[in-house]
Enzyme design. Structure first.
Site, short mmCIF file in Angstrom:
data_model
loop_
_atom_site.label_atom_id
_atom_site.label_comp_id
_atom_site.label_asym_id
_atom_site.label_seq_id
_atom_site.Cartn_x
_atom_site.Cartn_y
_atom_site.Cartn_z
N TYR A 53 -32.45 8.49 -54.32
CA TYR A 53 -33.39 8.04 -55.34
C TYR A 53 -33.97 6.65 -55.14
CZ TYR A 53 -32.57 12.20 -58.02
OH TYR A 53 -32.54 13.51 -58.41
N GLY A 55 -36.27 4.36 -53.57
CA GLY A 55 -37.47 4.49 -52.77
C GLY A 55 -38.40 5.50 -53.43
N GLY A 57 -40.01 8.83 -54.67
CA GLY A 57 -39.51 10.16 -55.02
C GLY A 57 -38.04 10.18 -55.35
N HIS A 73 -33.23 4.34 -63.13
CA HIS A 73 -34.49 3.58 -63.16
C HIS A 73 -35.68 4.54 -63.11
CE1 HIS A 73 -37.64 0.89 -61.34
NE2 HIS A 73 -37.21 0.13 -62.34
N ASP A 74 -35.63 5.54 -62.23
CA ASP A 74 -36.71 6.53 -62.16
C ASP A 74 -36.89 7.23 -63.50
OD1 ASP A 74 -36.98 5.87 -59.50
OD2 ASP A 74 -36.28 7.81 -58.73
N ASP A 119 -36.48 -2.38 -65.49
CA ASP A 119 -36.26 -3.15 -64.26
C ASP A 119 -35.02 -4.02 -64.37
OD1 ASP A 119 -38.55 -1.97 -63.29
OD2 ASP A 119 -39.78 -3.78 -63.39
#
Length: 145
Positions: A53, A55, A57, A73-74, A119
Site C-alpha cells: 500500500y 506508493g 495504488g 492512510h489510503d 497525513d
C-alpha cells in the site's frame, strides 16, 4: 516591471487554457511530516514503494505494521473524498511540527483539517513502525492478493 507583470499574466492564462491538472499541493506537507517522524537514516522516498500500500495504488492485505499505516492512510483519503467531497491530493492545510508530534490547525470537519489529520496519523504511524528492507520494492502481484 510592467512587462514582467504582463508576462506573468500571460503564463498564468496559458496554464489555465492548457487545462493542466493541479500539482499535489499537500505532498510537500506530507513529506515534511514523514521526515520529522522517521529515523534519520531513512528518507521519505524509501516509503514510496514499500509493501502492498505504500506508493501508488494498493491491493490485498498489508504485509506489516508499516504497510498498514499506508493502508489506513489510503482509506482516510478515500473517506475524505467520498464522505466529505474533499480532494486530498490538492488540499492545502496548516500544521506545526513540535516536540516530536504534529499539530493540525483549522476547524474540525473542514477538508483542510480532515486531510491534515490523515497525513498526521500516517506520519506518526511511520515513525512508530519498523521498516523491513525486504518489504521494499516487493513483487505486488505475488505478495498483495
Amino acid at each position: 516591471m510592467l512587462i514582467f507583470l504582463w508576462c506573468g499574466a500571460v503564463c498564468v492564462s496559458l496554464l489555465g487554457a492548457a487545462n493542466i491538472p493541479p500539482h499535489p499541493l499537500n505532498l510537500i506537507n506530507f513529506m515534511e511530516m514523514i521526515r520529522y517522524t522517521i529515523p534519520c537514516e531513512k528518507t521519505w522516498g524509501e516509503y514510496a514503494d514499500y509493501g502492498c500500500y505504500c506508493g501508488a495504488g494498493g491491493s490485498g492485505r498489508p504485509i506489516d505494521a508499516l504497510d498498514r499505516c499506508c493502508y489506513v492512510h489510503d482509506n482516510c483519503y478515500g473517506d475524505a473524498e467520498k464522505k466529505h467531497k474533499c480532494n486530498p491530493k490538492t488540499q492545502s492545510y496548516s500544521y506545526k511540527l513540535t516536540k516530536r508530534t504534529i499539530i493540525c490547525y483549522g476547524a474540525a470537519g473542514t477538508c483542510a483539517r480532515i486531510v491534515c489529520d490523515c497525513d498526521r496519523t500516517a506520519a506518526l504511524c511511520f515513525g512508530n513502525s519498523e521498516y523491513i528492507e525486504r518489504h521494499k520494492n516487493i513483487d505486488t502481484k505475488r505478495h498483495c492478493r
